[in-house]
Design a protein around this motif. Structure first.
Motif, PDB file in Angstrom:
ATOM      1  N   GLN A 382      -9.434   7.198  -4.183  1.00 26.45           N
ATOM      2  CA  GLN A 382      -8.612   6.289  -4.974  1.00 26.45           C
ATOM      3  C   GLN A 382      -8.246   5.043  -4.172  1.00 26.45           C
ATOM      4  N   ARG A 383      -7.866   5.237  -2.924  1.00 21.85           N
ATOM      5  CA  ARG A 383      -7.477   4.091  -2.100  1.00 21.85           C
ATOM      6  C   ARG A 383      -8.680   3.209  -1.797  1.00 21.85           C
ATOM      7  N   LEU A 384      -9.837   3.813  -1.663  1.00 22.63           N
ATOM      8  CA  LEU A 384     -11.046   3.040  -1.377  1.00 22.63           C
ATOM      9  C   LEU A 384     -11.442   2.163  -2.566  1.00 22.63           C
ATOM     10  N   VAL A 385     -11.371   2.703  -3.781  1.00 21.36           N
ATOM     11  CA  VAL A 385     -11.742   1.897  -4.944  1.00 21.36           C
ATOM     12  C   VAL A 385     -10.720   0.788  -5.177  1.00 21.36           C
ATOM     13  N   THR A 386      -9.469   1.032  -4.779  1.00 25.25           N
ATOM     14  CA  THR A 386      -8.444  -0.010  -4.872  1.00 25.25           C
ATOM     15  C   THR A 386      -8.707  -1.116  -3.857  1.00 25.25           C
ATOM     16  N   SER A 387      -9.303  -0.759  -2.729  1.00 26.40           N
ATOM     17  CA  SER A 387      -9.540  -1.733  -1.666  1.00 26.40           C
ATOM     18  C   SER A 387     -10.691  -2.672  -2.000  1.00 26.40           C
ATOM     19  N   SER A 388     -11.871  -2.131  -2.247  1.00 29.28           N
ATOM     20  CA  SER A 388     -13.019  -2.993  -2.547  1.00 29.28           C
ATOM     21  C   SER A 388     -14.182  -2.160  -3.076  1.00 29.28           C
ATOM     22  N   PRO A 561      -0.966  -0.568   1.659  1.00 28.10           N
ATOM     23  CA  PRO A 561      -0.788   0.834   2.065  1.00 28.10           C
ATOM     24  C   PRO A 561       0.281   1.488   1.193  1.00 28.10           C
ATOM     25  N   TRP A 562       0.166   2.767   0.997  1.00 27.77           N
ATOM     26  CA  TRP A 562       1.177   3.472   0.212  1.00 27.77           C
ATOM     27  C   TRP A 562       2.439   3.699   1.020  1.00 27.77           C
ATOM     28  N   ASN A 563       2.351   3.589   2.328  1.00 23.18           N
ATOM     29  CA  ASN A 563       3.517   3.724   3.196  1.00 23.18           C
ATOM     30  C   ASN A 563       4.118   2.329   3.413  1.00 23.18           C
ATOM     31  N   PRO A 564       5.311   2.045   2.887  1.00 23.39           N
ATOM     32  CA  PRO A 564       5.882   0.694   3.008  1.00 23.39           C
ATOM     33  C   PRO A 564       6.151   0.274   4.450  1.00 23.39           C
ATOM     34  N   MET A 565       6.310   1.248   5.357  1.00 20.41           N
ATOM     35  CA  MET A 565       6.531   0.871   6.754  1.00 20.41           C
ATOM     36  C   MET A 565       5.289   0.233   7.351  1.00 20.41           C
ATOM     37  N   ARG A 566       4.119   0.584   6.858  1.00 18.98           N
ATOM     38  CA  ARG A 566       2.899  -0.063   7.354  1.00 18.98           C
ATOM     39  C   ARG A 566       2.861  -1.520   6.919  1.00 18.98           C
ATOM     40  N   ILE A 589      -2.225  -6.797  -5.655  1.00 18.10           N
ATOM     41  CA  ILE A 589      -2.292  -5.496  -6.326  1.00 18.10           C
ATOM     42  C   ILE A 589      -2.841  -5.691  -7.733  1.00 18.10           C
ATOM     43  N   PHE A 590      -3.599  -4.711  -8.232  1.00 17.54           N
ATOM     44  CA  PHE A 590      -4.218  -4.833  -9.548  1.00 17.54           C
ATOM     45  C   PHE A 590      -3.190  -4.738 -10.665  1.00 17.54           C
ATOM     46  N   GLU A 591      -3.361  -5.608 -11.652  1.00 16.71           N
ATOM     47  CA  GLU A 591      -2.534  -5.561 -12.853  1.00 16.71           C
ATOM     48  C   GLU A 591      -2.894  -4.310 -13.661  1.00 16.71           C
ATOM     49  N   ASP A 592      -1.903  -3.734 -14.326  1.00 14.42           N
ATOM     50  CA  ASP A 592      -2.124  -2.559 -15.187  1.00 14.42           C
ATOM     51  C   ASP A 592      -2.691  -1.368 -14.416  1.00 14.42           C
ATOM     52  N   SER A 593      -2.359  -1.254 -13.131  1.00 20.83           N
ATOM     53  CA  SER A 593      -2.837  -0.114 -12.342  1.00 20.83           C
ATOM     54  C   SER A 593      -1.695   0.860 -12.099  1.00 20.83           C
ATOM     55  N   VAL A 594      -2.054   2.101 -11.777  1.00 16.50           N
ATOM     56  CA  VAL A 594      -1.035   3.089 -11.435  1.00 16.50           C
ATOM     57  C   VAL A 594      -0.265   2.633 -10.195  1.00 16.50           C
ATOM     58  N   GLU A 595      -0.996   2.054  -9.226  1.00 14.10           N
ATOM     59  CA  GLU A 595      -0.355   1.600  -7.990  1.00 14.10           C
ATOM     60  C   GLU A 595       0.727   0.560  -8.280  1.00 14.10           C
ATOM     61  N   LEU A 596       0.462  -0.349  -9.198  1.00 16.56           N
ATOM     62  CA  LEU A 596       1.446  -1.385  -9.510  1.00 16.56           C
ATOM     63  C   LEU A 596       2.694  -0.760 -10.135  1.00 16.56           C
ATOM     64  N   ARG A 633       2.881  10.612  -0.749  1.00 14.09           N
ATOM     65  CA  ARG A 633       2.784  11.707  -1.719  1.00 14.09           C
ATOM     66  C   ARG A 633       3.197  11.253  -3.115  1.00 14.09           C
ATOM     67  N   VAL A 634       4.185  10.353  -3.183  1.00 16.49           N
ATOM     68  CA  VAL A 634       4.602   9.835  -4.492  1.00 16.49           C
ATOM     69  C   VAL A 634       3.452   9.087  -5.165  1.00 16.49           C
ATOM     70  N   PHE A 635       2.724   8.269  -4.389  1.00 14.23           N
ATOM     71  CA  PHE A 635       1.573   7.558  -4.952  1.00 14.23           C
ATOM     72  C   PHE A 635       0.493   8.561  -5.379  1.00 14.23           C
ATOM     73  N   ALA A 636       0.251   9.564  -4.526  1.00 15.62           N
ATOM     74  CA  ALA A 636      -0.781  10.548  -4.848  1.00 15.62           C
ATOM     75  C   ALA A 636      -0.431  11.291  -6.139  1.00 15.62           C
ATOM     76  N   LYS A 637       0.840  11.690  -6.283  1.00 15.30           N
ATOM     77  CA  LYS A 637       1.254  12.386  -7.499  1.00 15.30           C
ATOM     78  C   LYS A 637       1.129  11.488  -8.731  1.00 15.30           C
ATOM     79  N   ALA A 638       1.375  10.183  -8.537  1.00 18.39           N
ATOM     80  CA  ALA A 638       1.290   9.253  -9.659  1.00 18.39           C
ATOM     81  C   ALA A 638      -0.145   9.130 -10.168  1.00 18.39           C
ATOM     82  N   ILE A 639      -1.106   9.183  -9.265  1.00 15.81           N
ATOM     83  CA  ILE A 639      -2.513   9.111  -9.683  1.00 15.81           C
ATOM     84  C   ILE A 639      -2.855  10.320 -10.540  1.00 15.81           C
TER      85      ILE A 639
END
Length: 943
Positions: A382-388, A561-566, A589-596, A633-639
């Motif tokens: 999931q993170r890879l497809v979000t990247s490129s 990154p899903w970790n805001p400290m990064r 960040i992508f519009e209309d994405s789970v990550e957003l 984990r919150v991002f992972a659960k959201a996916i």
């Protein structure tokens, strides 16, 4: 003068002036062969003897042109010597960096007592590495340490080596047990750690092993002995542990804590560095503090403000100021940039949705089957497809290769899943895609379809996110009105980095890249390129560790990154001390994405917590590996379950608030920092650089060098022909104007002080008139070097063994010390108010020297007493420190399991201790030295 009278004056035991060495020398022996006379002379400054011919010597009382520049050189050099002996910190005057008030406060605090064992807990970005470097340098200049070990996380070790070299001219050897085979031919079976006096090593490379699959107990013991056993037996004077909170552990049995305990016991001086030492965990914090002093912190109940505060030095960013009392950090602007799917990107949007569905199904199935690492792999996709597109295509190709393998197994994976979320994303990708994880039902066919879609997307041209990046770069350049504006772009994955480098280069941006695979030299070249011609640096998170890029001020988080400290750490690469612009951060960040959706909900709820605690960013309330894992984990659960985002975020925010409260309560244990800009101004405006400038330029003009004064700098040519161009003696001016700063770290300048010339009884005494003095001032002015001498050679400056005594004795034979200092300062100023009016020679000169020496002996005795007392205290301290170190090393050697190795090492240690004891005893025996540096007859001028 006849030949006979000349030979009478140049006789054994007499002083003469050597034209060759430009100093007074004492004749030890003479010989005449075939009408050629030569002399063996002693050169006191060089502690050496040499043969010189008669035509290159002149009698000491013979009038000669001793230039006024030579006099000013002596006056300036003596003032430098005395300045270094005063109650002043030495390191800030010699460092290649201008220390700030909080850094000077940390140094002052560290040097305020006999035991240098402290926790430096400044917030992120305040320069704890610089503080530690100042302490290292100060202890070395005072002769208190020689062997220094720095233990740091793997991603920071190269930064340590680089910063120590750049700012303090200290060379540290980067050493890891993986390098040992390369050094074996140099040391044989001896302790490799003992070969280098200054070492930086990665913390996890030396932590002890409890067990490892396939290893017996003997192999594990041998492994641990070569690492931690030999490391603590190497006899360190000072140990610095960076990111020290990692050693607190979850219990006192964890490997990292065991390493910390062993290191803490292995050296008398210890510095722990951590921006987040408490992290809301009092038990872990107690273990950390006990490393500094076991007696002071016997149990968790000892963690109280009155106990902790004396050991902790902490400054918060909001309190940090510069030497003018102004806030240290520039404001920051962070913008979320949404990337829209346009019609031409329909296939990319389809790929994103298809991968998300593949991830959702695969993750659920993996969790049902208790196949945790397969679940991790799904989240990675999931993170890879979000990247490129390139990143996901590369990963899918590698996954296909594994799924086609006939040896699929999960045994290659370690059991360390607890650290998974704290790993760098690129490291996660390498580990998971290199492991033969068994696939899902029909996964190979599904991955083939996804890979086909990804390749078609690549063929269509740049990703939607890449096009948005180009628009952002052009628009920001226009807004800043800077066609050469620099951008720091971060991505999580190397394939994305490679794609961006190609894209940006094709659009005319000179681009350089950093990732975790580059060595120290390569990293330095990339940073240098970025500081000069390159406009864009594309870095992964691992590549960005330890970067100081305050010359740039725009950061683009290409993927989030899903970790805001990064994200905070990324922005921190430019939001650093010395930043002169508003820091701008753009998060794509992508519009209309789970990550957003997750990001927006998180940001909204975090703002409430920020307001509650009076802070403005995540790093002010939260910074721990556990917190980062919770966010991921919150991002992972959201996916997997988009409908549960609100509930999952609410649960996380409850934990964040609890941890923030714990962290805030932990801060109450520390002393509130009170910074005084005057302390920094004292060093910024200290006259030492001026004295060094006067000494150096006067010496060059006196000895045939060349001094060319420019608007803000000098071009210098030394008598041996060496050139120094664009030289500035003042650190701040050099920094502001991009000049070459020189200080006593330079060997040539230091030699001018170490080899301070001496005056000799019987030589002509210059007569000067000085303007600005009281008309009553008429008499002899002199400078005398009071020193402790030993068989070890010349006492070094800054060692506490040398002082300068200025004397003024008027025509009535009365001595005035304050007047002597006034005359000294006037001479340092130089200028047209000082004129030479002749010399005093012959018997009058001899008589003056004799009377002045009696005054110097009378007034210098107290100075010698102070030096001698200080020396005895240092010897006592060094003896205690040395005995402690040998005791620790002997204990470590006694734990070696192999008897023959143990006995061999102990015999060598005994021999080393005997040599050390003998050397210390020799150094303990000292005697006084009193030598004139210069003697003048002065009187006030009529003007």
């Amino acid at each position: 003068m006849g030949a006979k009278s000349l030979s009478d004056k140049l006789c054994v035991g007499s002083w003469a002036f050597s034209q060759e060495y430009r100093e007074s020398v004492r004749i030890l022996e003479s010989q005449t062969i075939w009408d050629h006379t030569s002399y063996l002379v002693w050169r006191p400054n060089a502690e050496a003897v040499a043969w010189v011919t008669a035509d290159r010597l002149s009698p000491i009382d013979e009038p000669r042109l001793q230039s006024f520049d030579n006099l000013l050189y002596r006056v300036g050099a003596a003032r430098v010597v005395e300045g270094l002996a005063e109650d002043v910190l030495l390191a800030p005057l010699e460092a290649g960096v201008i220390p700030l008030p909080h850094q000077l406060a940390a140094l002052s605090r560290a040097m305020s007592g006999d035991k240098v064992r402290y926790l430096f807990a400044d917030e992120v970005g305040l320069g704890k590495t610089i503080e530690a470097g100042l302490v290292i340098r100060e202890l070395k200049l005072r002769g208190l340490v020689k062997r220094v070990l720095v233990v740091a996380p793997k991603g920071l070790v190269t930064q340590w080596v680089q910063e120590m070299r750049t700012h303090f001219h200290e060379d540290f050897q980067l050493l890891s047990p993986s390098d040992f085979s390369a050094y074996r031919h140099l040391v044989g079976d001896d302790n490799i750690w003992h070969r280098f006096d200054q070492v930086v090593c990665p913390v996890d490379s030396v932590k002890p092993l409890e067990k490892r699959r396939g290893w017996n107990r003997e192999r594990i013991e041998r492994h641990n002995q070569e690492r931690i056993g030999d490391l603590i037996a190497a006899g360190w004077d000072l140990i610095v542990i960076d990111e020290a909170h990692r050693l607190g552990g979850s219990s006192d049995t964890v490997a990292r804590y065991k390493l910390g305990k062993a290191l803490a016991d292995a050296a008398p001086y210890l510095l722990l560095l951590s921006a987040t030492p408490h992290q809301g965990k009092t038990e872990s914090f107690h273990r950390l503090m006990s490393l500094l002093d076991q007696d002071a912190f016997p149990d968790i109940g000892s963690i109280k403000h009155e106990n902790v505060a004396p050991f902790v030095v902490r400054t918060e960013k909001r309190n940090a100021i510069n030497d003018r009392g102004e806030p240290l950090f520039m404001p920051r602007s962070t913008r979320l940039v949404t990337v829209k799917w346009q019609e031409k990107h329909a296939l990319q949007e389809q790929l994103y949705e298809a991968v998300t569905e593949y991830v959702r199904q695969g993750y659920n199935q993996a969790m049902r089957d208790n196949r945790q690492y397969l679940g991790f792999l799904m989240i990675l996709m999931q993170r890879l497809v979000t990247s490129s597109t390139r990143a996901i295509a590369s990963a899918l190709e590698r996954r296909i290769g594994i799924l086609q393998s006939t040896t699929i197994t999960e045994d290659d994976l370690s059991d360390g899943s607890s650290d998974w979320f704290s790993e760098d994303s690129q490291e996660q990708m390498e580990e998971l895609l290199a492991s033969k994880i068994a696939g899902l039902h029909n996964e190979r066919e599904e991955v083939k379809l996804l890979l086909d879609t990804a390749k078609r997307c690549q063929a269509q041209g740049p990703d939607a996110r890449a096009e948005a990046l180009l628009d952002l770069l052009y628009k920001t350049g226009q807004e800043e009105n800077d066609p050469e504006l620099k951008f720091l772009i971060f991505t999580e994955f190397v394939p994305t980095q490679q794609m961006l480098a190609e894209l940006l280069t094709s659009h005319g941006f000179k681009t350089v890249c950093l990732n975790g695979s580059l060595d120290l030299d390569s990293r330095q070249r990339v940073q240098e390129d970025f500081s000069k011609e390159a406009r864009i640096l594309v870095s992964t998170d691992a590549g960005g560790e330890g970067l100081n890029l305050q010359f740039a001020h725009v950061v683009v988080n290409y993927d989030l990154p899903w970790n805001p400290m990064r994200i905070e750490q990324r922005i921190g690469r430019v939001d650093r001390i010395g930043q002169k612009h508003l820091v701008k951060a753009f998060n794509l960040i992508f519009e209309d994405s789970v990550e957003l959706r997750v990001h927006e909900v998180l940001e909204e709820k975090l703002k409430i917590i920020y307001a509650e605690f009076g802070v403005d960013k995540t790093g002010d309330v939260l910074d721990s590996a556990e917190s980062g894992a919770d966010f991921e984990r919150v991002f992972a659960k959201a996916i997997v379950n988009p409908d549960g985002i609100e509930q999952n975020v609410d649960n996380l925010m409850m934990q964040v608030r609890e941890r923030a409260e714990d962290e805030q309560s932990g801060k109450s244990l520390y002393e509130k920092s009170s910074l005084d800009a005057k302390l920094a101004s004292l060093y910024v405006n200290h006259p030492m650089p001026y004295w060094i400038e006067r000494m150096t330029t006067s010496y060059l003009q006196a000895e045939g060098g060349r001094v060319e004064k420019k608007l803000f700098a000098y071009d210098l040519t030394w008598p041996d022909g060496e050139e120094m161009n664009d030289i500035c003696f003042f650190g701040r001016e050099a920094q502001d104007k991009g000049l070459n700063h020189v200080s006593l770290e330079n060997s040539k300048l230091r030699a001018l002080v170490e080899l301070l010339p001496r005056a000799v009884a019987g030589e002509p005494i210059p007569k000067l008139t000085i303007g600005g003095l009281s008309a009553k001032i008429v008499g002899f002015w002199s400078l005398w070097q009071v020193a402790l001498r030993s068989s070890e050679g010349n006492p070094s400056i800054g060692s506490g063994h040398v002082r300068i005594l200025p004397l003024f004795t008027n025509n009535e034979g009365r001595t005035f010390l304050p007047t002597a200092r006034t005359i000294w300062e006037n001479l340092l100023q130089g200028g047209p108010k000082i004129e030479e009016t002749g010399t005093i020679e012959g018997e009058a000169s001899q008589a003056a020297f004799g009377q002045l020496r009696q005054e110097a002996e009378k007034h210098g005795e107290n100075l010698f007493g102070e030096l001698h007392t200080h020396h005895q205290e240092n010897i006592r301290s060094e003896r205690e420190k040395g005995r402690y170190a040998f005791h620790v090393r002997r204990q470590a050697l006694n734990r070696i399991g192999l008897p023959e190795v143990r006995q061999f090492r102990i015999r060598k240690l005994d021999e080393e201790e005997r040599e050390w004891t003998a050397a210390l005893t020799r150094r303990e025996r000292v005697f006084p030295e009193l030598q004139p540096v210069c003697v003048l007859f002065v009187e006030a001028s009529d003007g």
